[in-house]
Scaffold this motif. Structure first.
Motif, PDB file in Angstrom:
ATOM      1  N   THR A  11       0.822  -1.212   0.000  1.00 49.95           N
ATOM      2  CA  THR A  11       0.000   0.000   0.000  1.00 49.95           C
ATOM      3  C   THR A  11       0.856   1.263   0.000  1.00 49.95           C
ATOM      4  O   THR A  11       0.412   2.317  -0.444  1.00 49.95           O
ATOM      5  CB  THR A  11      -0.961   0.047   1.218  1.00 49.95           C
ATOM      6  N   ILE A  12       2.097   1.148   0.473  1.00 52.65           N
ATOM      7  CA  ILE A  12       3.026   2.279   0.460  1.00 52.65           C
ATOM      8  C   ILE A  12       3.746   2.367  -0.884  1.00 52.65           C
ATOM      9  O   ILE A  12       3.933   3.450  -1.443  1.00 52.65           O
ATOM     10  CB  ILE A  12       4.048   2.154   1.608  1.00 52.65           C
ATOM     11  N   ILE A  13       4.141   1.221  -1.423  1.00 55.84           N
ATOM     12  CA  ILE A  13       4.940   1.172  -2.647  1.00 55.84           C
ATOM     13  C   ILE A  13       4.104   1.439  -3.895  1.00 55.84           C
ATOM     14  O   ILE A  13       4.497   2.208  -4.773  1.00 55.84           O
ATOM     15  CB  ILE A  13       5.645  -0.189  -2.775  1.00 55.84           C
ATOM     16  N   GLN A  14       2.949   0.797  -4.003  1.00 52.23           N
ATOM     17  CA  GLN A  14       2.170   0.827  -5.244  1.00 52.23           C
ATOM     18  C   GLN A  14       1.801   2.231  -5.743  1.00 52.23           C
ATOM     19  O   GLN A  14       1.895   2.489  -6.942  1.00 52.23           O
ATOM     20  CB  GLN A  14       0.920  -0.027  -5.094  1.00 52.23           C
ATOM     21  N   PRO A  15       1.435   3.183  -4.895  1.00 53.83           N
ATOM     22  CA  PRO A  15       1.126   4.530  -5.410  1.00 53.83           C
ATOM     23  C   PRO A  15       2.338   5.235  -6.039  1.00 53.83           C
ATOM     24  O   PRO A  15       2.175   6.190  -6.791  1.00 53.83           O
ATOM     25  CB  PRO A  15       0.650   5.296  -4.169  1.00 53.83           C
ATOM     26  N   LYS A  16       3.520   4.775  -5.758  1.00 53.88           N
ATOM     27  CA  LYS A  16       4.732   5.402  -6.293  1.00 53.88           C
ATOM     28  C   LYS A  16       5.151   4.795  -7.637  1.00 53.88           C
ATOM     29  O   LYS A  16       6.098   5.261  -8.262  1.00 53.88           O
ATOM     30  CB  LYS A  16       5.873   5.268  -5.289  1.00 53.88           C
ATOM     31  N   LEU A  17       4.480   3.738  -8.075  1.00 54.64           N
ATOM     32  CA  LEU A  17       4.841   3.046  -9.313  1.00 54.64           C
ATOM     33  C   LEU A  17       4.076   3.609 -10.497  1.00 54.64           C
ATOM     34  O   LEU A  17       2.878   3.852 -10.420  1.00 54.64           O
ATOM     35  CB  LEU A  17       4.540   1.545  -9.183  1.00 54.64           C
ATOM     36  N   ASP A  18       4.785   3.816 -11.588  1.00 52.78           N
ATOM     37  CA  ASP A  18       4.160   4.168 -12.861  1.00 52.78           C
ATOM     38  C   ASP A  18       5.009   3.585 -13.984  1.00 52.78           C
ATOM     39  O   ASP A  18       5.927   2.812 -13.727  1.00 52.78           O
ATOM     40  CB  ASP A  18       3.953   5.681 -12.998  1.00 52.78           C
ATOM     41  N   ASP A  19       4.718   3.932 -15.219  1.00 60.81           N
ATOM     42  CA  ASP A  19       5.427   3.351 -16.375  1.00 60.81           C
ATOM     43  C   ASP A  19       6.903   3.708 -16.410  1.00 60.81           C
ATOM     44  O   ASP A  19       7.676   3.034 -17.078  1.00 60.81           O
ATOM     45  CB  ASP A  19       4.767   3.797 -17.676  1.00 60.81           C
ATOM     46  N   ARG A  20       7.317   4.762 -15.723  1.00 61.67           N
ATOM     47  CA  ARG A  20       8.717   5.198 -15.748  1.00 61.67           C
ATOM     48  C   ARG A  20       9.491   4.741 -14.517  1.00 61.67           C
ATOM     49  O   ARG A  20      10.674   5.016 -14.397  1.00 61.67           O
ATOM     50  CB  ARG A  20       8.779   6.722 -15.857  1.00 61.67           C
ATOM     51  N   THR A  21       8.845   4.052 -13.587  1.00 62.64           N
ATOM     52  CA  THR A  21       9.491   3.629 -12.350  1.00 62.64           C
ATOM     53  C   THR A  21      10.346   2.387 -12.577  1.00 62.64           C
ATOM     54  O   THR A  21       9.913   1.433 -13.206  1.00 62.64           O
ATOM     55  CB  THR A  21       8.446   3.315 -11.263  1.00 62.64           C
ATOM     56  N   VAL A  22      11.538   2.425 -12.052  1.00 63.42           N
ATOM     57  CA  VAL A  22      12.438   1.269 -12.042  1.00 63.42           C
ATOM     58  C   VAL A  22      12.629   0.897 -10.580  1.00 63.42           C
ATOM     59  O   VAL A  22      12.916   1.753  -9.747  1.00 63.42           O
ATOM     60  CB  VAL A  22      13.795   1.607 -12.696  1.00 63.42           C
ATOM     61  N   THR A  23      12.457  -0.377 -10.277  1.00 66.43           N
ATOM     62  CA  THR A  23      12.607  -0.861  -8.912  1.00 66.43           C
ATOM     63  C   THR A  23      13.951  -1.545  -8.773  1.00 66.43           C
ATOM     64  O   THR A  23      14.275  -2.457  -9.532  1.00 66.43           O
ATOM     65  CB  THR A  23      11.480  -1.851  -8.561  1.00 66.43           C
TER      66      THR A  23
END
Length: 65
Positions: A11-23
């Motif tokens: 729930t903390i990580i998912q809002p920060k993810l988009d098509d340009r996010t690299v983990t």
């Protein structure tokens, strides 16, 4: 390798993810642009780091599906 993420962490990580996010999974050894230097780097620890696809990734060569 398997990384399990709890529902609370997701729930903390998912809002920060988009098509340009690299983990990145970073070994916190005090080496590299995303690993702090100092005493905390002397402990065995890993960090999950979220960056954009335009940020440096030179120290992270292994891709894990």
């Amino acid at each position: 390798m398997q990384l399990t993420v709890t529902a609370a962490a997701l729930t903390i990580i998912q809002p920060k993810l988009d098509d340009r996010t690299v983990t990145l999974l970073s070994y916190d050894d005090g080496v590299g642009p995303y690993s702090p230097h100092g005493l905390e780097a002397l402990q065995i620890a890993f960090k999950l780091i979220l960056i954009t696809d335009h940020m440096p990734m030179d120290d992270y060569e292994l891709k894990i599906d």
